[in-house]
Design a protein around this motif. Structure first.
Motif, short mmCIF file in Angstrom:
data_model
loop_
_atom_site.label_atom_id
_atom_site.label_comp_id
_atom_site.label_asym_id
_atom_site.label_seq_id
_atom_site.Cartn_x
_atom_site.Cartn_y
_atom_site.Cartn_z
N PHE A 184 0.89 -1.21 0.22
CA PHE A 184 -0.07 0.15 0.13
C PHE A 184 0.97 1.20 0.08
CE2 PHE A 184 -3.17 -2.95 1.14
CZ PHE A 184 -4.21 -2.63 0.47
N GLU A 185 1.97 1.10 0.62
CA GLU A 185 3.10 2.43 0.35
C GLU A 185 3.27 2.65 -0.99
OE1 GLU A 185 6.99 4.22 2.54
OE2 GLU A 185 6.26 2.27 3.16
N VAL A 186 3.51 1.64 -1.55
CA VAL A 186 3.84 1.56 -3.07
C VAL A 186 2.69 2.34 -4.12
CG1 VAL A 186 4.28 0.18 -5.19
CG2 VAL A 186 5.82 -0.14 -3.18
N LEU A 187 1.53 1.60 -3.49
CA LEU A 187 0.30 2.26 -4.31
C LEU A 187 0.33 3.80 -3.82
CD1 LEU A 187 -2.60 -0.79 -3.59
CD2 LEU A 187 -1.09 -0.11 -5.85
N GLY A 188 0.53 4.06 -2.74
CA GLY A 188 0.29 5.76 -2.37
C GLY A 188 1.39 6.28 -3.17
N PHE A 189 2.58 5.81 -3.31
CA PHE A 189 3.50 6.58 -4.11
C PHE A 189 3.34 6.51 -5.72
CE2 PHE A 189 7.03 5.86 -0.78
CZ PHE A 189 7.18 7.36 -0.55
N TRP A 190 2.56 5.52 -6.20
CA TRP A 190 2.12 5.53 -7.62
C TRP A 190 1.00 6.73 -7.57
CZ3 TRP A 190 4.75 4.42 -11.52
CH2 TRP A 190 5.86 3.43 -11.56
N GLY A 191 0.18 6.64 -6.69
CA GLY A 191 -0.92 7.88 -6.76
C GLY A 191 -0.18 9.21 -6.65
N ILE A 192 0.93 9.57 -5.96
CA ILE A 192 1.87 10.70 -6.14
C ILE A 192 2.39 10.84 -7.38
CG2 ILE A 192 3.65 11.82 -5.25
CD1 ILE A 192 3.17 10.78 -2.38
N THR A 193 2.74 9.95 -8.08
CA THR A 193 3.19 9.70 -9.46
C THR A 193 2.07 10.32 -10.54
OG1 THR A 193 5.11 8.39 -8.93
CG2 THR A 193 4.45 8.57 -11.18
N PHE A 194 0.98 9.62 -10.38
CA PHE A 194 0.01 10.02 -11.10
C PHE A 194 -0.46 11.26 -11.05
CE2 PHE A 194 -2.12 5.45 -12.08
CZ PHE A 194 -0.80 5.24 -12.77
N ILE A 195 -0.46 12.09 -9.80
CA ILE A 195 -0.60 13.33 -9.48
C ILE A 195 0.15 14.09 -10.20
CG2 ILE A 195 -0.75 14.97 -7.80
CD1 ILE A 195 -2.23 12.84 -5.96
N SER A 196 1.73 13.89 -9.88
CA SER A 196 2.76 14.86 -10.31
C SER A 196 2.88 14.76 -11.79
CB SER A 196 4.02 14.36 -9.63
OG SER A 196 4.98 14.88 -10.25
N GLN A 197 2.98 13.39 -12.50
CA GLN A 197 3.41 13.37 -13.89
C GLN A 197 4.73 13.93 -14.03
OE1 GLN A 197 -1.18 13.46 -15.02
NE2 GLN A 197 -0.09 12.88 -16.75
N THR A 198 5.83 13.94 -13.19
CA THR A 198 6.95 14.38 -13.73
C THR A 198 7.86 13.13 -13.62
OG1 THR A 198 7.71 14.63 -11.35
CG2 THR A 198 6.81 16.43 -12.58
N LEU A 199 9.00 13.13 -14.59
CA LEU A 199 10.20 12.11 -14.72
C LEU A 199 10.58 11.83 -13.36
CD1 LEU A 199 11.33 9.99 -16.38
CD2 LEU A 199 13.23 11.66 -16.74
N TYR A 200 10.85 13.05 -12.40
CA TYR A 200 11.66 12.49 -11.32
C TYR A 200 10.66 11.78 -10.30
CZ TYR A 200 14.20 12.68 -6.60
OH TYR A 200 14.70 12.28 -5.43
N THR A 201 9.64 12.04 -10.09
CA THR A 201 8.58 11.32 -9.13
C THR A 201 8.38 9.83 -9.70
OG1 THR A 201 7.70 13.51 -8.70
CG2 THR A 201 6.46 11.46 -8.01
N PHE A 202 8.20 9.60 -10.99
CA PHE A 202 8.00 8.70 -11.67
C PHE A 202 9.38 7.31 -11.23
CE2 PHE A 202 9.27 5.71 -15.29
CZ PHE A 202 8.36 4.78 -15.39
N SER A 203 10.50 8.27 -11.72
CA SER A 203 11.72 7.26 -11.26
C SER A 203 11.93 7.06 -9.86
CB SER A 203 13.06 8.16 -11.62
OG SER A 203 12.97 8.53 -12.92
#
Length: 261
Positions: free
Chosen positions: A203-222
């Motif tokens: 669920f921590e990973v799911l939360g971080f993927w949620g942040i990535t979808f919100i952000s949509q920047t390469l750094y957050t994705f990486s």
């Protein structure tokens, strides 16, 4: 292909993103090989010792310290970048909520045994400090840049809320395993523990993927991809530890991803 989902990155954050991904993926591989970040059940397991690691701190205080910079970065971002759009507001809020939850859990939910070495504390603290600052600043650099063709911020909100609530729930279940003064590890039960050894990581990973979808920047994705690989390595080591310590640990329980891994 990624440009359909991500803002075009700067050269600096492209290089930083690749370094972050490589470093965290290597950390996950190290966990699988038995060289663990020294806290929780892996304290003293696979360590190589240093003068700094001999300076010990109570784990509760150490965990509050390591999560606080991420929380403060989130709070500071509201002051430094007050009016930069809805997507940025969501990112700032998600980072602040995630780390305020972690500070709250460290103070009031988790049950700790043992201590944490100063070198481990510094390593985790710097990681959170740099990663949250980089997420925030890379988002700031997207101001005035055309939005990605595919907008993921609304699915990201849902995914983040599922992740942060599921992570909290499974941390709560872990905390109920021990009574007052009980330092013995037990097989976790309830929730997704019937399927995986580390649902809190899932669920921590799911939360971080949620942040990535919100952000949509390469750094957050990486960062999120690197975190996923690291936590997969950590969960693999955790499952292996449970199997070695408890003869009755269910063999069908996977490490982090139900039925798969």
């Amino acid at each position: 292909m990624l440009l359909k989902y991500l803002f075009p990155p700067s050269l600096f954050f492209t290089a930083t993103s690749l370094l972050t991904l490589a470093s965290m993926a290597n950390g996950g591989l190290a966990e699988v090989r038995g060289k663990h970040v020294q806290y929780s059940k892996f304290f003293g397991v696979g360590s190589q010792g240093s003068k700094a690691s001999q300076i010990m701190l109570p784990t509760r205080a150490a965990m509050v310290i390591v999560y606080t910079p991420g929380f403060l970065n989130g709070v500071a971002s509201f002051l430094l970048f007050p009016d930069e759009g809805f997507r940025f507001l969501l990112l700032k809020s998600a980072i602040t909520i995630h780390f305020s939850k972690r500070v709250f859990e460290a103070l009031f939910i988790h049950k700790y045994s043992g201590k944490m070495g100063l070198d481990t504390l510094i390593f985790i603290l710097v990681s959170y400090l740099v990663s949250t600052a980089s997420m925030i600043y890379s988002q700031h650099l997207t101001q005035g840049v055309p939005e990605p063709p595919i907008d993921l911020k609304y699915p990201g909100i849902v995914l983040f809320l599922i992740g942060v609530s599921g992570n909290f729930y499974h941390h709560y279940l872990l905390s109920k395993l021990r009574g007052k003064g009980d330092n013995e590890y037990k097989i976790p039960k309830g929730g997704f523990f019937a399927l995986v050894a580390c649902p809190h990581y899932l669920f921590e990973v799911l939360g971080f993927w949620g942040i990535t979808f919100i952000s949509q920047t390469l750094y957050t994705f990486s960062f999120t991809l690197g975190s996923t690989l690291y936590l997969m390595g950590r969960s693999y080591a955790t499952r292996k530890w449970y199997l070695s310590k408890f003869e009755d640990f269910p063999k069908g329980v996977k490490a982090m991803i139900p039925y798969i891994f």
